[in-house]
Each structure stands twice: as structure tokens, then as C-alpha cells.
Scaffold this active site. Structure first.
Site, PDB file in Angstrom:
ATOM      1  N   SER A  34      16.987 -21.489 -66.351  1.00  0.00           N
ATOM      2  CA  SER A  34      15.725 -22.214 -66.138  1.00  0.00           C
ATOM      3  C   SER A  34      15.703 -23.489 -66.967  1.00  0.00           C
ATOM      4  O   SER A  34      14.735 -24.245 -66.928  1.00  0.00           O
ATOM      5  CB  SER A  34      14.525 -21.323 -66.486  1.00  0.00           C
ATOM      6  N   ASN A  45       9.533 -12.914 -74.008  1.00  0.00           N
ATOM      7  CA  ASN A  45       8.450 -12.665 -73.053  1.00  0.00           C
ATOM      8  C   ASN A  45       7.092 -13.145 -73.559  1.00  0.00           C
ATOM      9  O   ASN A  45       6.337 -13.773 -72.823  1.00  0.00           O
ATOM     10  CB  ASN A  45       8.395 -11.181 -72.681  1.00  0.00           C
ATOM     11  N   THR A  59     -20.866 -37.264 -37.553  1.00  0.00           N
ATOM     12  CA  THR A  59     -20.514 -35.854 -37.371  1.00  0.00           C
ATOM     13  C   THR A  59     -19.559 -35.858 -36.184  1.00  0.00           C
ATOM     14  O   THR A  59     -19.681 -36.713 -35.287  1.00  0.00           O
ATOM     15  CB  THR A  59     -21.748 -34.972 -37.050  1.00  0.00           C
ATOM     16  N   HIS A  60     -18.600 -34.991 -36.188  1.00  0.00           N
ATOM     17  CA  HIS A  60     -17.564 -34.972 -35.146  1.00  0.00           C
ATOM     18  C   HIS A  60     -16.839 -36.319 -35.038  1.00  0.00           C
ATOM     19  O   HIS A  60     -16.332 -36.671 -33.972  1.00  0.00           O
ATOM     20  CB  HIS A  60     -18.158 -34.605 -33.782  1.00  0.00           C
ATOM     21  N   SER A  84       5.620 -52.872 -43.618  1.00  0.00           N
ATOM     22  CA  SER A  84       6.521 -52.198 -42.682  1.00  0.00           C
ATOM     23  C   SER A  84       7.873 -52.889 -42.734  1.00  0.00           C
ATOM     24  O   SER A  84       7.970 -54.068 -43.048  1.00  0.00           O
ATOM     25  CB  SER A  84       5.917 -52.289 -41.276  1.00  0.00           C
ATOM     26  N   ASN A 119      -0.179 -51.157 -44.833  1.00  0.00           N
ATOM     27  CA  ASN A 119      -0.416 -49.723 -44.656  1.00  0.00           C
ATOM     28  C   ASN A 119      -1.081 -49.088 -45.879  1.00  0.00           C
ATOM     29  O   ASN A 119      -0.729 -49.414 -47.008  1.00  0.00           O
ATOM     30  CB  ASN A 119       0.913 -49.016 -44.370  1.00  0.00           C
ATOM     31  N   GLU A 179      -2.310 -42.108 -47.615  1.00  0.00           N
ATOM     32  CA  GLU A 179      -1.493 -41.229 -46.764  1.00  0.00           C
ATOM     33  C   GLU A 179      -0.677 -40.251 -47.597  1.00  0.00           C
ATOM     34  O   GLU A 179      -0.550 -39.069 -47.255  1.00  0.00           O
ATOM     35  CB  GLU A 179      -0.536 -42.071 -45.907  1.00  0.00           C
ATOM     36  N   TYR A 228       6.897  -7.568 -67.854  1.00  0.00           N
ATOM     37  CA  TYR A 228       7.683  -8.759 -67.523  1.00  0.00           C
ATOM     38  C   TYR A 228       8.751  -8.428 -66.483  1.00  0.00           C
ATOM     39  O   TYR A 228       9.403  -7.389 -66.549  1.00  0.00           O
ATOM     40  CB  TYR A 228       8.357  -9.345 -68.782  1.00  0.00           C
ATOM     41  N   GLN A 230       9.930 -16.124 -63.954  1.00  0.00           N
ATOM     42  CA  GLN A 230      10.515 -17.433 -64.252  1.00  0.00           C
ATOM     43  C   GLN A 230      10.235 -18.436 -63.126  1.00  0.00           C
ATOM     44  O   GLN A 230      10.247 -19.642 -63.350  1.00  0.00           O
ATOM     45  CB  GLN A 230      12.032 -17.263 -64.453  1.00  0.00           C
ATOM     46  N   LYS A 268       7.387 -21.686 -63.010  1.00  0.00           N
ATOM     47  CA  LYS A 268       7.340 -23.010 -63.647  1.00  0.00           C
ATOM     48  C   LYS A 268       7.461 -24.203 -62.711  1.00  0.00           C
ATOM     49  O   LYS A 268       6.667 -25.137 -62.778  1.00  0.00           O
ATOM     50  CB  LYS A 268       8.419 -23.101 -64.720  1.00  0.00           C
TER      51      LYS A 268
HETATM   52  N1  ARG Z   1      13.454 -18.124 -68.890  1.00  0.00           N
HETATM   53  C1  ARG Z   1      12.589 -16.989 -68.925  1.00  0.00           C
HETATM   54  C2  ARG Z   1      11.324 -17.256 -68.135  1.00  0.00           C
HETATM   55  O1  ARG Z   1      11.043 -18.381 -67.876  1.00  0.00           O
HETATM   56  C3  ARG Z   1      12.207 -16.682 -70.327  1.00  0.00           C
HETATM   57  C4  ARG Z   1      11.884 -15.244 -70.541  1.00  0.00           C
HETATM   58  C5  ARG Z   1      13.102 -14.452 -70.361  1.00  0.00           C
HETATM   59  N2  ARG Z   1      12.889 -13.080 -70.701  1.00  0.00           N
HETATM   60  C6  ARG Z   1      13.769 -12.149 -70.340  1.00  0.00           C
HETATM   61  N3  ARG Z   1      13.477 -10.943 -70.668  1.00  0.00           N
HETATM   62  N4  ARG Z   1      14.869 -12.443 -69.697  1.00  0.00           N
HETATM   63  O2  ARG Z   1      10.592 -16.374 -67.760  1.00  0.00           O
END
Ligand code: ARG
Length: 458
Positions: free
Chosen positions: A23, A110, A155-156, A277, A285, A290, A317, A322, A325
Site C-alpha cells: 500500500s 491495526n 420546472t421540467h 476546442s 466551453n 462539465e 481487522y 487496506q 485508502k
Molecule cells: N497497510 C495496512 C492497511 O492499510 C496496514 C495494516 C496492516 N495490518 C496487518 N495486520 N497486515 O490496512
């Protein structure tokens, strides 16, 4: 380097698995929150006598030098260390030696990642609230500057009754005010400190959670460790509030697109907020509107994606989390950027008052007012409605507007019509709607005042 979390394995992790599970490519944006969380944690460990003061000092110094390294672009990020948390921990060991290995006492990734993300969410919400206010202020200033301009209300998407342009803009002020309330509520729910929950069950050390919460600026402490490490409601709440806010922006976008077309010709978007354009040299534009309208789709998508990710996860957990994010970060980026460009666009909009007024009087928009006129002369409303319907049919046939009909022509449809029906105008129609929430200038003046107070009170 050997990987810190693989002592129980006989083999290195498969390369494809490594890139599948990492990640780091996106959670590095949490580095500030991660370091802040670690500093607070280290301080608490020392205060509680779990590590020595000297160790805590060294750890905190090391963390602050790592922050500088990251900010100067010199930090050696390593994909094989999976995420930002392990990268910082491993780098701390490189910089200060074995003392670094004490930092993760009484903590798990966690509760660590939940804390980082909540810190991030709180900052994102504060910035979102500020930008919502900026857009509200821009709408209010535009409304104030054109407070007498009359436009057709629809309206409409058919011309319906005349309204003040300011009244129309203030409708969006109201929507954004409710958006603000939703984000404030999300802020309250994000403002809960998870550290001390450990991996899932709490930690077997005499920690001081209240101290850590105070250090990090959290006003509440999570009350259930299983919930704390697996709860992402605060992400959902941001995404839900953002979806609604984007929907509001998208509706206003649609109006701006339509209003700036030659067909309506009510407004002109400033050159700095429009694009051309590649082939048609005459084009101008309304791309900001848009794109804001278009980006609404991805924001909805992130909400639905996260709801789906969370659905069916057993406590506590799971690595699925993950996936919280990227969608969240993109939602924050998209909403903040949309609000920013939108505010600039609204601030520089050119309003074509004469065209609005002309349109407001066209298409028999005074029909309801003529019916109401008859009601005041004791004709029951439904009957008056029928009379004016016939009148409209007649006028369309003759190719005349209401103003071009003579009193005699009116009287063909009802004997109750007298001279004063000829003095009905879009101005009198607007002025007549003089109850709270109506479009009369006196009501809109009050609404502008109230809106200004709301803005200034925050
Ligand atoms: N990269 C993990 C996440 O975003 C961090 C937590 C990882 N925990 C684990 N038990 N592998 O959730």
C-alpha cells in the site's frame, strides 16, 4: 535487506504478491500522521515507564529527522516493506539503531493505521468545511451583486414563474449549508482515538490512552478494541457527504452549462475558467462545470466501492480494509479541487441581466398570476385556472404575448377582468410572493442577510 516481518517464513515473498499487497504507493501520503502518532505513542510509553525517557527522546528525534527526509524527497522508500508504517519503522532502526525496535511496544499496525487515517480524515474535513464556506461566500456575493435581477424560474426545464436570480443562487447556499452539517457530523465521528486497541483485543501494558488522545488532538477514545481496528464508518461518512456535495455541484454545473449556451445566453463564464476546442476556433466551453459534473461519478463509485468492501467482513481487522485508502484520498482530492475551481468560476461569472429579464417575461410565465388575480376577484382557483388556460390558447393562436392583449380580449374569457390586469408584470409577480421562503425582494433581502450572518458566524 532482510524483511522485518518474515521470521516465521521459510521463503521470501513472491514478487507478484509483494506488489499486489503493498500500500506504500498510496499510503505514503499518511507519513505526517504516522509520525505524529508514533511520537505521541513514544512519549506515552516513557511517561508510563514502559520505555526509558532516553529511549523515547532518541526515537522522537529519529522520527523528526525522518520527517525531514521525506519532506526533502530523500527518504529511501522500499516497496518490499509494504506500507508507510513499516518503511518508517525500518528507517528508524537504520538511523538510531536497536532503540527503534521498542517503538512498536503496546501497538499494532491495526490501531496505528486506524489512528493515522482518522487524523487524516479530520484534517481533510476541516479543509472541506473551509472550501464549502468559500463557495457559499462566492454564491452569496454573486447573489448580492445582482439582487434585483429577475430570471425565469423553471420546472421540467420549462419556463414556469419569474424568480429573482439571487433566490435561485441562494437555493444552492442552502444545499451547501446542509453539506456543511453532514461534514461536521463526520468530523465528530472521525474524532475518536483508536491507539491502545492493539491488534484487536487491547494491549497488556499500563498505557495512558487519554494522554495519547490529548497529544494527537482527539476529543474521544474508542470504547471497543475490536470495533476500533475494523471501523471505517468515518471514511464512508466522508464519502457519503462528498457524494451529496458533488451531486449539488453537479446540479449547479448543469445550470451553468445550460445558462452559458447560446440558447439561454444568461451568463458568460470568464475566459480564465473556460477552454477552447481543437478544431472550432469560435468555441468557448464551460469545462469546469462539465468536469465537476463528470467527476461526481467517481465520487459515487468510491462510496459504493467502500460499502461493498466492508459488507460481510467479520470482526476485526481484515486486509480488505487496506482498500479504504485510494478511494478515500481520491474523494478528498476530487471534492477539494472541485470546490476550489467552482468558487473561482462563480466569482468571475458575468451575468446577462437583460436576457434573463426578457426570458422571464416570455412563455406566458404570468399565467399563474393572472389566475391569482381572478381569485382575488372571487373566482375559485380551479375555475380561474381554466379561464387563463383558454386565454393562453387564444394568445398562442394570435401570436401575442399577455402584454399585447387588449382588455377587451381579456374580457372575452372572464367579465371579472378589469384595467388593472394590464399592470401585472414579472416585477409584480416576484414581489407578490412575499412569505418566508418566497422570491419577493423583501424576502430575498432577509435571506441574504441571514446567509451573511451564517457565513460570518463561522
Ligand atoms: N497497510 C495496512 C492497511 O492499510 C496496514 C495494516 C496492516 N495490518 C496487518 N495486520 N497486515 O490496512
Amino acid at each position: 535487506m532482510s524483511q522485518p516481518l518474515r521470521s516465521r517464513f521459510n521463503q521470501e515473498v513472491n514478487k507478484a504478491v509483494q506488489s499486489f499487497t503493498q500500500s506504500l504507493s498510496y499510503d505514503r501520503r499518511l507519513y505526517r500522521q504516522d509520525i505524529a502518532g508514533s511520537v505521541a505513542h513514544a512519549r506515552m510509553l516513557a511517561r508510563q515507564g514502559i520505555i526509558s525517557d532516553k529511549d523515547a527522546e532518541l526515537i522522537i528525534m529519529g522520527l523528526s529527522s525522518i520527517r525531514q527526509e521525506i519532506e526533502q524527497g530523500k527518504f529511501p522508500f522500499k516497496d518490499e516493506l509494504e506500507d508507510i508504517h513499516m518503511n518508517i519503522e525500518a528507517r528508524l532502526t537504520e538511523r538510531i539503531g536497536d532503540t527503534a525496535k521498542k517503538l512498536h511496544t503496546a501497538r499494532s499496525r491495526n490501531d496505528q493505521v486506524a489512528t493515522d487515517l482518522r487524523l487524516y480524515a479530520k484534517e481533510a474535513i476541516v479543509e472541506t468545511l473551509k472550501r464549502l464556506r468559500d463557495l457559499q461566500r462566492a454564491l452569496l456575493d454573486l447573489a448580492q451583486a445582482h439582487k434585483d435581477v429577475i430570471m425565469p424560474g423553471y420546472t421540467h426545464l420549462q419556463r414556469a414563474q419569474p424568480v429573482l436570480f439571487a433566490h435561485h443562487l441562494l437555493a444552492y447556499f442552502e444545499m451547501l449549508e446542509r453539506d456543511k452539517d453532514r461534514f461536521e457530523h463526520a468530523l465528530d465521528h472521525a474524532d475518536v482515538m483508536p491507539l491502545g486497541s492493539g491488534a484487536l483485543a487491547g494491549v497488556p501494558y499500563p498505557i495512558d490512552r487519554a494522554f495519547v488522545a490529548q497529544e494527537l488532538g482527539f476529543s474521544k477514545i474508542s470504547q471497543n478494541s475490536l470495533d476500533a481496528v475494523s471501523d471505517r464508518d468515518f471514511v464512508l461518512e466522508y464519502e457519503a457527504a462528498a457524494s451529496i456535495a458533488m451531486m449539488h455541484l453537479s446540479r449547479l454545473s448543469e445550470e451553468i452549462v445550460v445558462w452559458s449556451s447560446a440558447e439561454f445566453n444568461f451568463i458568460e463564464v470568464d475566459d480564465a475558467f473556460a477552454t477552447g476546442s481543437s478544431i472550432m476556433p469560435q468555441k468557448k466551453n464551460p469545462d469546469v462545470a462539465e468536469l465537476a459534473r463528470g467527476k461526481t461519478g467517481r465520487v459515487y463509485g468510491h462510496l459504493l466501492g467502500m460499502l461493498t468492501t466492508l459488507k460481510g467482513l467479520p470482526l476485526s481487522y481484515n486486509r480488505d480494509l487496506q482498500e479504504d485508502k485510494e478511494g478515500f484520498f481520491d474523494t478528498v482530492d476530487t471534492l477539494l479541487a472541485s470546490l476550489e475551481v467552482f468558487t473561482g468560476m462563480v466569482r468571475t461569472l458575468k451575468v446577462k441581466a437583460e436576457n434573463m429579464l426578457l426570458a422571464a417575461g416570455g412563455s406566458y410565465t404570468l399565467a399563474t398570476d393572472i389566475a391569482d388575480y381572478l381569485v382575488r376577484k372571487s373566482v375559485p382557483f380551479r375555475e380561474a385556472y381554466g379561464v387563463v388556460g383558454n386565454l393562453v390558447k387564444y394568445a398562442i393562436d394570435k401570436g401575442k404575448s399577455f402584454g399585447e392583449l387588449s382588455l377587451q380580449e381579456y374580457q372575452r374569457f372572464s367579465a371579472r377582468f378589469s384595467e388593472d390586469v394590464l399592470s401585472l408584470t414579472v416585477g409584480s409577480a416576484v414581489a407578490a410572493r412575499d412569505e418566508i421562503g418566497g422570491t419577493a425582494p423583501s424576502q430575498v433581502a432577509e435571506a441574504l442577510k441571514r446567509a451573511r450572518q451564517i457565513i460570518e458566524g463561522s
